[in-house]
Structures are given as structure tokens and as C-alpha cells.
Design a protein around this motif. Structure first.
Motif, mmCIF file in Angstrom:
data_model
loop_
_atom_site.group_PDB
_atom_site.id
_atom_site.type_symbol
_atom_site.label_atom_id
_atom_site.label_comp_id
_atom_site.label_asym_id
_atom_site.label_seq_id
_atom_site.Cartn_x
_atom_site.Cartn_y
_atom_site.Cartn_z
ATOM 1 N N GLN A 57 -93.051 26.441 17.078
ATOM 2 C CA GLN A 57 -91.562 27.118 17.387
ATOM 3 C C GLN A 57 -90.633 26.292 16.846
ATOM 4 O OE1 GLN A 57 -92.109 27.748 21.593
ATOM 5 N NE2 GLN A 57 -94.035 28.923 21.439
ATOM 6 N N TYR A 58 -89.531 27.069 16.528
ATOM 7 C CA TYR A 58 -88.202 26.820 15.924
ATOM 8 C C TYR A 58 -88.501 26.353 14.402
ATOM 9 C CZ TYR A 58 -85.182 27.196 19.988
ATOM 10 O OH TYR A 58 -84.366 27.534 20.971
ATOM 11 N N SER A 59 -87.416 26.772 13.636
ATOM 12 C CA SER A 59 -87.335 26.343 12.289
ATOM 13 C C SER A 59 -86.964 24.971 12.292
ATOM 14 C CB SER A 59 -86.505 27.194 11.629
ATOM 15 O OG SER A 59 -85.166 27.106 11.908
ATOM 16 N N THR A 60 -87.268 24.374 11.057
ATOM 17 C CA THR A 60 -86.836 22.903 10.834
ATOM 18 C C THR A 60 -85.484 22.898 11.236
ATOM 19 O OG1 THR A 60 -88.919 22.291 9.155
ATOM 20 C CG2 THR A 60 -86.847 21.112 9.245
ATOM 21 N N GLU A 61 -84.481 23.660 10.537
ATOM 22 C CA GLU A 61 -83.183 23.661 10.681
ATOM 23 C C GLU A 61 -82.699 23.924 11.978
ATOM 24 O OE1 GLU A 61 -84.604 24.887 6.547
ATOM 25 O OE2 GLU A 61 -85.032 25.688 8.418
ATOM 26 N N GLU A 62 -82.980 24.538 12.844
ATOM 27 C CA GLU A 62 -82.900 24.861 13.957
ATOM 28 C C GLU A 62 -83.311 23.529 14.974
ATOM 29 O OE1 GLU A 62 -83.738 29.376 15.330
ATOM 30 O OE2 GLU A 62 -85.386 28.393 14.858
ATOM 31 N N MET A 63 -84.361 22.757 14.924
ATOM 32 C CA MET A 63 -84.720 21.729 15.301
ATOM 33 C C MET A 63 -83.685 20.525 15.038
ATOM 34 S SD MET A 63 -88.748 21.360 15.698
ATOM 35 C CE MET A 63 -89.176 21.128 14.096
ATOM 36 N N GLU A 64 -83.268 20.454 13.603
ATOM 37 C CA GLU A 64 -82.799 19.316 13.368
ATOM 38 C C GLU A 64 -80.939 19.643 13.673
ATOM 39 O OE1 GLU A 64 -82.777 19.595 9.006
ATOM 40 O OE2 GLU A 64 -84.290 18.372 8.590
ATOM 41 N N ALA A 65 -80.789 20.946 14.103
ATOM 42 C CA ALA A 65 -79.383 21.031 14.761
ATOM 43 C C ALA A 65 -79.386 20.691 16.338
ATOM 44 C CB ALA A 65 -79.058 22.525 14.558
ATOM 45 N N ILE A 66 -80.472 20.837 16.828
ATOM 46 C CA ILE A 66 -80.730 20.400 18.198
ATOM 47 C C ILE A 66 -80.535 18.834 18.365
ATOM 48 C CG2 ILE A 66 -82.088 20.478 20.303
ATOM 49 C CD1 ILE A 66 -83.218 23.137 19.240
ATOM 50 N N VAL A 67 -81.603 18.241 17.560
ATOM 51 C CA VAL A 67 -81.317 16.868 17.583
ATOM 52 C C VAL A 67 -80.117 16.388 17.203
ATOM 53 C CG1 VAL A 67 -82.050 14.810 16.310
ATOM 54 C CG2 VAL A 67 -83.749 16.716 16.948
ATOM 55 N N ASP A 68 -79.262 16.957 16.274
ATOM 56 C CA ASP A 68 -78.019 16.547 15.903
ATOM 57 C C ASP A 68 -76.759 16.441 16.990
ATOM 58 O OD1 ASP A 68 -75.754 15.801 13.819
ATOM 59 O OD2 ASP A 68 -75.328 17.866 14.276
ATOM 60 N N GLU A 69 -77.159 17.758 17.627
ATOM 61 C CA GLU A 69 -76.039 18.074 18.715
ATOM 62 C C GLU A 69 -76.406 16.971 19.850
ATOM 63 O OE1 GLU A 69 -73.318 19.721 19.376
ATOM 64 O OE2 GLU A 69 -73.392 21.097 17.549
ATOM 65 N N ALA A 70 -77.699 16.776 20.149
ATOM 66 C CA ALA A 70 -78.021 15.854 21.095
ATOM 67 C C ALA A 70 -77.103 14.256 20.828
ATOM 68 C CB ALA A 70 -79.185 15.586 21.385
ATOM 69 N N ALA A 71 -77.687 14.019 19.399
ATOM 70 C CA ALA A 71 -77.149 12.562 19.143
ATOM 71 C C ALA A 71 -75.943 12.376 18.957
ATOM 72 C CB ALA A 71 -77.732 12.345 17.593
ATOM 73 N N ARG A 72 -74.866 13.399 18.695
ATOM 74 C CA ARG A 72 -73.590 13.527 18.804
ATOM 75 C C ARG A 72 -72.986 13.199 20.155
ATOM 76 N NH1 ARG A 72 -70.688 17.125 16.955
ATOM 77 N NH2 ARG A 72 -72.186 18.732 16.870
ATOM 78 N N SER A 73 -73.826 13.408 21.273
ATOM 79 C CA SER A 73 -73.425 13.284 22.469
ATOM 80 C C SER A 73 -74.056 12.129 23.174
ATOM 81 C CB SER A 73 -73.614 14.551 23.260
ATOM 82 O OG SER A 73 -72.691 15.736 22.903
ATOM 83 N N ASN A 74 -74.542 11.280 22.235
ATOM 84 C CA ASN A 74 -75.200 10.285 22.671
ATOM 85 C C ASN A 74 -76.459 10.219 23.486
ATOM 86 O OD1 ASN A 74 -73.435 8.263 21.332
ATOM 87 N ND2 ASN A 74 -71.671 8.916 22.798
ATOM 88 N N THR A 75 -77.188 11.378 23.356
ATOM 89 C CA THR A 75 -78.527 11.484 23.965
ATOM 90 C C THR A 75 -79.316 11.829 22.992
ATOM 91 O OG1 THR A 75 -79.483 12.365 25.896
ATOM 92 C CG2 THR A 75 -77.908 13.752 24.504
ATOM 93 N N TYR A 76 -80.574 12.427 23.617
ATOM 94 C CA TYR A 76 -81.713 12.472 22.487
ATOM 95 C C TYR A 76 -82.507 13.770 22.951
ATOM 96 C CZ TYR A 76 -84.604 10.637 26.577
ATOM 97 O OH TYR A 76 -85.159 10.716 27.632
#
Length: 409
Positions: A204-223
Motif C-alpha cells: 500500500q502507498y506508492s514510494t512517493e507517497e510514503m516518502e512524502a509522509i516521512v518528510d512531513e513527519a520529519a519536518r515536524s520533528n517526529t517520525y
């Protein structure tokens, strides 16, 4: 506030894996102030003689769901009644020795603040809000006959998930969960058991979608924590930067090596599948869901051995939603293939790493939070001491407060 001093105990150090006699522990406020052979304390300090029992850090469950009513389908009770029931779930978990809980979707900031403000008596909470799922993914609980669109009012509807498709939607969903107070982001990356339309091996989820989710979390200092069963799904998550893999039953050796290289954590939840096998049909699981469960149950404890061989750090999780009273059976299941100290480390120091509280949780050391349990015996020899709903844990301290002391009287 009066200090509390513990004396006459054997100290279980999860890092070293030994019991040590001759120490005392002084608690001041919500913090361990001193650990030494003879602590300094004021004349009015409360002294608690532990009678040569074992003192150890409070336990950490890194994958649980405290509110089963929100898991799927139409709501079975009003939110107010569900919250009231949740208070007893949290209390009972604390009485089993779990002083910290990472909820894996369903609990929100309100539950966390209820504990912090003392309205609920329960573990320290790290909440994920609602998980993020693709259409037809594990967080999309519409049955196949339901042709409606997912409700936009995600936080008013049932279920543990919110549906988001495409890069812009998943970014917005992550931002919204963080706005609502999520400590970490839960993503659904493979098929699941309880959901209606996704086979276990669905990626489930494309690589690009997963990377976007990870990026958004990281930019808010979470995971990101990701639900994933098949090896291919786990690999895609790790390559996208996901920090913790939830369940991971079908983990293979090469992917385990990648996890170790990337510093990703595995959070198995084996007791959940055994409970589904035992009680699933009477709880409403259909034949298709039971077949899914058999697939992941068959992998069972093998993932633990694969992870250990590769050097993957493994945290303690249970995923118990309907059968919370079986939470501590996870110790016994893991004990079928692992040594007790490995399991205790997973539920203390490794759990502290997962919730990003190294040195504050999972240890009995100065400056750590005073989350402590006392056990009638040596857990390094007998994991059965964690069974029976806390019957063998006479003293529990959570955030510096004695929530149980059966030694008095």
C-alpha cells in the motif's frame, strides 16, 4: 513534596542484565534523584522497605489500542461512554506494570492530557491520532458493498484511520494529525486482518507517497510508524525512511539487515494473532479475516529470530484491542524463542528509544522519570511474574506517584 526512598531490594538493570543488591533509590517529585548504597534524604522522607524484592523500570508497550470501539464499523457507543471505558483500560494496563504506552492509532491528545491532568489513572501516553491509509487500505474500513466516499469529517467518524491518496493529500493528513497533537504518525503500508478489502500481501502507498509522509513527519520533528506484514512492504518502508515497523511477521533476512543498517526498529505484536485465533469468530471476525490471521500467525516467532540474527532492535508491543487482559502473554510467547533479558530490554530500554525518551524512561538512574515497578521474584528467571494482571507486582510508581503499594497493611 516529600521524597520517597526505596531500600532493601535487588535492582534489575536491563542494560547489564543482572540483579544488584545493596542500592537505595530516592525519588523527588516525578524524578529519580539518587541511586547509591546510601542515599541522602530528609528526616520526613517516606521510607519503603521492599523486602528483598526486585525493583526495575516500569514496562513500555510500544503498540496498543486503548479504545476498541473505534477500530471498525459503525460506532458501538457514544464517544463519551467510550472515553469512560478507556479510563478503566488505562488503569488496568498500569496495574499490570505498564507505565508507558505508545498507542498505535485511536487514542488522541485528549486521552494523553486526561492522564497528565490526573482525570485518568494510567500509563504515560504517546499517541498517533488516526492512521493514514490509502483508499482500500488497512485504515479504510468500508466493506466492499459500501460505495460511499470516505467521510471528510475523519475525526468524527469511526475507525482508526483516515483515507488520503496522492502526495498532496497525504501531506495534508500528516499536517492535520500533528496539528491535532499526534506524537508520531501511523501509516498503513500493507494489507491487514481486520480490514475488508485488502489481502495481507498488498503493498500500500506508492514510494512517493510514503516518502512524502516521512518528510512531513520529519519536518515536524517526529517520525513514522508503519503497519507492514510482508517482507516486501517492510523493505519499501525502510527504504522510504520509516522509523518503526509494526508487526513485521514476514520479515526476511536481507530486509532485516537493511533495517539494522538504517536503524529501524521492529515492534512485533504476537499475542494479538493468538487471541484472534482463539476468540476471533465470537468477536465478529469472518472466515476471510481468520484466513488472513492464519497467514501471519504461521510466521509467528520466526521474525524475532530473523531480527535478532541481523541485529535489529526489537521493542515490545501487543496490539491488544479487544482482549487487553491478555496483554502480558506477549512475554510468554516471546519466551518460546528468546531469553527473558532480551524481552525485558525490549519492554524497557528499547521501548524508551522508540518513544525517544532515552535516559528518561526504561532505566533506574538519576534524572530518569520515576516510573518503577517491584516484582515478587526474579523476572530474569521467570516471565510468569508478569502474568495474572499484576498480582506479582506489589508496588507500582508512575511519574513519581505511588499508584499501588500492596506492602502496606
Amino acid at each position: 513534596m516529600t521524597d520517597i526512598v526505596f531500600k532493601n531490594f535487588k535492582l534489575l538493570d536491563p542494560e547489564v542484565g543482572t540483579l544488584e543488591s545493596g542500592q537505595q533509590v530516592r525519588v523527588s517529585g516525578n524524578t529519580i534523584a539518587e541511586v547509591s548504597p546510601s542515599v541522602d534524604h530528609s528526616p520526613d522522607a517516606e521510607i519503603i522497605d521492599l523486602g528483598d524484592r526486585t525493583l526495575m523500570p516500569g514496562l513500555i508497550d510500544c503498540h496498543n489500542h486503548i479504545s476498541r470501539e473505534i477500530l471498525a464499523g459503525p460506532p458501538s457507543m457514544l464517544p463519551s461512554l467510550s472515553a469512560a471505558r478507556t479510563s478503566s483500560v488505562l488503569h488496568d494496563m498500569l496495574m499490570r506494570g505498564f507505565t508507558t504506552l505508545r498507542d498505535a492509532a485511536g487514542a488522541d491528545l485528549g486521552h494523553k492530557e486526561a492522564v497528565e491532568k490526573g482525570y485518568f489513572v494510567g500509563p504515560r501516553l504517546f499517541v498517533a491520532g488516526k492512521s493514514i491509509s490509502q483508499t482500500g487500505g488497512h485504515g479504510d474500513h468500508r466493506v466492499r458493498a459500501d460505495q460511499s466516499e470516505p467521510c471528510a469529517c475523519v475525526h468524527l467518524g469511526p475507525g482508526i484511520g483516515r483515507v488520503a491518496d496522492g502526495i498532496s493529500e497525504v501531506r495534508k493528513a500528516v499536517r492535520d494529525e500533528i496539528r491535532l497533537g499526534a506524537d508520531q504518525i501511523k501509516m498503513m503500508a500493507s494489507g491487514g486482518i481486520a480490514s475488508a478489502s485488502d489481502p495481507i500481501d498488498q503493498l500500500q502507498y506508492s514510494t512517493e507517497e510514503m516518502e512524502a509522509i516521512v518528510d512531513e513527519a520529519a519536518r515536524s520533528n517526529t517520525y513514522v510508524m508503519a503497519h507492514a506484514y510482508p517482507d516486501a512492504a517492510i523493505r519499501r518502508c525502510v527504504e522510504a525512511g520509516v522509523r518503526t515497523i509494526e508487526h513485521g511477521n514476514m520479515l526476511g533476512p536481507e530486509t532485516a539487515k537493511l533495517m539494522a543498517e538504517k536503524g529501524a526498529y521492529l515492534v512485533p505484536t504476537l499475542v494479538a494473532f493468538r487471541c484472534i485465533q482463539r476468540y476471533g469468530p465470537e468477536t465478529g471476525y469472518n472466515d476471510e479475516q481468520m484466513e488472513k490471521n492464519e497467514k501471519v500467525l504461521a510466521a509467528g516467532t520466526q521474525a524475532l529470530l530473523v531480527a535478532k540474527e541481523a541485529g535489529v532492535k526489537v521493542a515490545f508491543g501487543t496490539d491488544i484491542a479487544f482482549w487487553h487482559e491478555h496483554q502480558c502473554e506477549e512475554f510468554l510467547i516471546r519466551g518460546e524463542v528468546l531469553e527473558p533479558i532480551d524481552i525485558i530490554r525490549s519492554a524497557t530500554i528499547i521501548g524508551a528509544e522508540v518513544v525517544r525518551m532515552v535516559g528518561r524512561l526504561g532505566v533506574v538512574k538519576p534524572d530518569a522519570f520515576a516510573d518503577l515497578i517491584v516484582v515478587d521474584g526474579n523476572p530474569l528467571d521467570d516471565l510468569g511474574l508478569f502474568q495474572d494482571q499484576g498480582a506479582h507486582i506489589p508496588v507500582i510508581m508512575a511519574n513519581g506517584k505511588l499508584v499501588k503499594n500492596a506492602l502496606i497493611g
